[in-house]
Design an enzyme around this catalytic site. Structure first.
Site, PDB file in Angstrom:
ATOM      1  N   LEU A 203      53.279  43.593 -27.567  1.00 57.33           N
ATOM      2  CA  LEU A 203      52.154  44.461 -27.203  1.00 57.33           C
ATOM      3  C   LEU A 203      52.482  45.870 -27.690  1.00 57.33           C
ATOM      4  O   LEU A 203      53.601  46.351 -27.512  1.00 57.33           O
ATOM      5  CB  LEU A 203      51.936  44.430 -25.693  1.00 57.33           C
ATOM      6  CG  LEU A 203      51.649  43.037 -25.108  1.00 57.33           C
ATOM      7  CD1 LEU A 203      51.566  43.089 -23.593  1.00 57.33           C
ATOM      8  CD2 LEU A 203      50.369  42.472 -25.682  1.00 57.33           C
ATOM      9  N   ASN A 289      62.575  40.085 -11.134  1.00 54.45           N
ATOM     10  CA  ASN A 289      63.911  40.449 -10.685  1.00 54.45           C
ATOM     11  C   ASN A 289      64.051  40.068  -9.218  1.00 54.45           C
ATOM     12  O   ASN A 289      63.252  40.487  -8.380  1.00 54.45           O
ATOM     13  CB  ASN A 289      64.150  41.945 -10.865  1.00 54.45           C
ATOM     14  CG  ASN A 289      64.208  42.311 -12.331  1.00 54.45           C
ATOM     15  OD1 ASN A 289      64.824  41.603 -13.127  1.00 54.45           O
ATOM     16  ND2 ASN A 289      63.546  43.378 -12.716  1.00 54.45           N
ATOM     17  N   ARG A 291      65.980  40.831  -6.746  1.00 52.42           N
ATOM     18  CA  ARG A 291      66.901  41.732  -6.042  1.00 52.42           C
ATOM     19  C   ARG A 291      66.172  43.026  -5.750  1.00 52.42           C
ATOM     20  O   ARG A 291      65.034  43.227  -6.169  1.00 52.42           O
ATOM     21  CB  ARG A 291      68.099  42.042  -6.947  1.00 52.42           C
ATOM     22  CG  ARG A 291      67.627  42.610  -8.266  1.00 52.42           C
ATOM     23  CD  ARG A 291      68.730  43.140  -9.125  1.00 52.42           C
ATOM     24  NE  ARG A 291      68.313  43.227 -10.507  1.00 52.42           N
ATOM     25  CZ  ARG A 291      67.619  44.216 -11.044  1.00 52.42           C
ATOM     26  NH1 ARG A 291      67.234  45.247 -10.297  1.00 52.42           N
ATOM     27  NH2 ARG A 291      67.281  44.205 -12.306  1.00 52.42           N
TER      28      ARG A 291
HETATM   29  P1  ADP Z   1      65.129  43.099 -19.566  1.00 56.82           P
HETATM   30  O1  ADP Z   1      65.373  41.881 -18.729  1.00 56.82           O
HETATM   31  O2  ADP Z   1      66.171  43.295 -20.622  1.00 56.82           O
HETATM   32  O3  ADP Z   1      64.838  44.330 -18.761  1.00 56.82           O
HETATM   33  P2  ADP Z   1      62.240  42.682 -19.981  1.00 56.82           P
HETATM   34  O4  ADP Z   1      61.697  41.365 -20.383  1.00 56.82           O
HETATM   35  O5  ADP Z   1      62.037  43.100 -18.571  1.00 56.82           O
HETATM   36  O6  ADP Z   1      63.794  42.760 -20.399  1.00 56.82           O
HETATM   37  O7  ADP Z   1      61.631  43.818 -20.928  1.00 56.82           O
HETATM   38  C1  ADP Z   1      62.113  45.130 -20.853  1.00 56.82           C
HETATM   39  C2  ADP Z   1      61.207  46.049 -21.640  1.00 56.82           C
HETATM   40  O8  ADP Z   1      61.081  45.599 -22.994  1.00 56.82           O
HETATM   41  C3  ADP Z   1      59.783  46.131 -21.121  1.00 56.82           C
HETATM   42  O9  ADP Z   1      59.642  47.043 -20.061  1.00 56.82           O
HETATM   43  C4  ADP Z   1      59.070  46.590 -22.392  1.00 56.82           C
HETATM   44  O10 ADP Z   1      59.323  47.960 -22.619  1.00 56.82           O
HETATM   45  C5  ADP Z   1      59.759  45.825 -23.494  1.00 56.82           C
HETATM   46  N1  ADP Z   1      59.084  44.532 -23.752  1.00 56.82           N
HETATM   47  C6  ADP Z   1      59.419  43.324 -23.255  1.00 56.82           C
HETATM   48  N2  ADP Z   1      58.551  42.350 -23.670  1.00 56.82           N
HETATM   49  C7  ADP Z   1      57.643  42.969 -24.475  1.00 56.82           C
HETATM   50  C8  ADP Z   1      56.461  42.527 -25.205  1.00 56.82           C
HETATM   51  N3  ADP Z   1      56.066  41.255 -25.205  1.00 56.82           N
HETATM   52  N4  ADP Z   1      55.768  43.483 -25.885  1.00 56.82           N
HETATM   53  C9  ADP Z   1      56.153  44.769 -25.897  1.00 56.82           C
HETATM   54  N5  ADP Z   1      57.244  45.239 -25.243  1.00 56.82           N
HETATM   55  C10 ADP Z   1      57.980  44.378 -24.536  1.00 56.82           C
END
Ligand code: ADP
Length: 449
Positions: A203, A289, A291
């Site tokens: 995205l 998450n 936690r």
């Molecule tokens: P982590 O477990 O390493 O924190 P996440 O899946 O929660 O990884 O994603 C962390 C960040 O990465 C999100 O807040 C966003 O900024 C970016 N991100 C993750 N998935 C997408 C996606 N499909 N499109 C755009 N940005 C993404």
């Protein structure tokens, strides 16, 4: 209720849990490495046990040492904080095998949500909207290339075991796929011991919106609205606020109910966060998450609840002290993460604190384990404090943050405080108009970093 709780963590989150214990009349046990003998959590707890040498794997991640510390001190329950063992289902299983209580979800819920593919499958089945992408793992480069075409570029390749922003690579076009696929796999393997990856639509201008949920393990659950954590550097949050400036009360009620219904259905127990990307009015689940989150205080500020107290209550078999109808938003809250890091490159900057003064006054909360003369050891995370402000509305919270940052003194090391002074001059931050890429662009333009 428990008489004594052991906190398997350090720093500000260990203090946070000790404070809740003390207000509940529960004795607290700190554990620490030899590098942390003089740490504040050791001083503040009722008892402290040294569990090993400085590297995390020899102390804060050593399950036998932590179980032994429980047995020596007679602690009946373990609070894991965040990071370290907080999302380790094996740890939870071992705790249960020793007839101790883990203050958090079940081993099974942690296992399911810890694997991003099974988390996504579970959430999809529970009616939570997800980012379009591969159905499960993507074993080969040929599969990745085919799915890239199907989903449409840009896409993001993510390690199913990933976390903390590691193991994610974007492929802007088909030409980038080979390197994104190989790198995400290699990072998954080296950081998390698992090279399975999956693919999602990338995205381009979303906000990061996460919903705080809380369950009692008996089929009841509530939501405590959202936090907007879009200001990120390298996928790591630096500034968080609640409520989200872009979310309407109707959207909050709808996505909140979807999330609380989902966790109620699986008998989830304790605090959890369901993370979404939010773009053009749509929510897309990315991960859960299982936690307490670093940024939980902004939610506590606007709802006037103590989430750690609730975690302890439900772990002891009591009911939550509120139902959904009791939860109303009051005002606006912002948290900034203060790291021991030197700008512009955010280089870790451990060392001795020659002077420390925490800001105070109405609507200001400083969660930190710093004190005058404390030496920050080089072995751990660089987060040294969280400054949380609360105001009647967003402009008041911003003014209060500016005022409180001005009062804060951390001398002897470099910190990320100047970053926040600068961000509070930015019209986009003041108006709340930012997405997950805003800060990276700003850093490139302003710090060249
Ligand atoms: P982590 O477990 O390493 O924190 P996440 O899946 O929660 O990884 O994603 C962390 C960040 O990465 C999100 O807040 C966003 O900024 C970016 N991100 C993750 N998935 C997408 C996606 N499909 N499109 C755009 N940005 C993404």
């Amino acid at each position: 209720m428990f008489d004594k709780i052991l906190i398997a963590n350090r720093g500000e989150i260990a203090l946070r849990v000790i404070r809740a214990c003390r207000e509940m009349g529960i004795a607290s046990v700190a554990v620490h490495s030899t590098a942390d003998t003089d740490a504040m959590h050791v001083r503040m707890a009722d008892e402290a046990v040294c569990i090993g040498p400085p590297p995390g794997t020899d102390s804060y991640l050593s399950i036998p040492a932590i179980i032994a510390a429980c047995e020596i001190t007679g602690a009946q329950a373990i609070h894991p904080g965040y990071g370290f063992l907080s999302e380790n289902s094996n740890f939870v299983q071992i705790i249960e095998d020793h007839e101790l209580t883990f203050i958090g979800p079940t081993a099974e819920h942690i296992r399911v949500m810890g694997d991003k593919i099974s988390a996504k499958d579970t959430m999809k089945a529970l009616g939570v909207p997800c980012v379009p992408g591969s159905a499960g793992g993507v074993p080969t480069l040929e599969d990745a290339q085919r799915i890239g075409e199907e989903v449409g570029y840009p896409v993001i390749v993510k390690a199913t075991a990933g976390g903390g922003g590691k193991g994610m690579k974007v492929a802007q076009t088909a030409a980038d796929m080979e390197s994104a696929f190989m790198t995400a796999r290699a990072e998954g393997k080296s950081n998390f011991g698992n090279d399975e990856v999956y693919i999602e639509k990338y995205l381009t201008t979303p906000r990061h919106i996460e919903i705080q949920v809380f369950g009692d393990g008996k089929g009841r659950a509530v939501h405590l609205g959202e936090r907007d954590c879009s200001l990120q550097r390298r996928h790591q949050k630096v500034f968080e606020e609640a409520p989200g400036p872009s979310i309407s009360p109707e959207e909050r009620a709808a996505i909140g109910k979807t999330c609380s219904d989902a966790v109620a259905k699986i008998n989830y127990i304790g605090a959890g966060t369901i993370e979404f990307l939010y773009e053009n009015g749509e929510f897309y689940f990315i991960e859960m998450n299982t936690r307490l989150q670093v940024e939980h205080p902004v939610t506590e500020s606007i709802f006037g609840v103590d989430l750690v107290r609730e975690q302890i209550r439900v772990a002891a078999g009591l009911d939550m002290s509120f139902i959904q109808e009791d939860l109303h938003i009051n005002g606006h809250s912002i948290e900034v993460r203060i790291n021991a890091e030197k700008l512009p490159n955010f280089t870790p900057c451990p060392g001795r604190i020659t002077q420390y003064h925490a800001p105070g006054g109405l609507g200001v909360r400083m969660d930190s384990a710093l004190y005058d003369g404390y030496s920050i050891p080089p072995y751990y995370d660089s987060l040294i404090g969280k400054l949380i402000v609360h105001g009647r509305d967003r402009p008041e919270a911003l003014a209060r943050l500016n005022r409180a940052l001005g009062e804060l003194i951390v001398d002897g090391i470099d910190t990320t405080v100047p970053l926040f002074h600068a961000l509070l001059q930015e019209p986009d931050v003041l108006s709340g108009e930012y997405n997950i890429h805003w800060l990276e662009h700003w850093l490139e333009t302003n710090l060249g970093g």
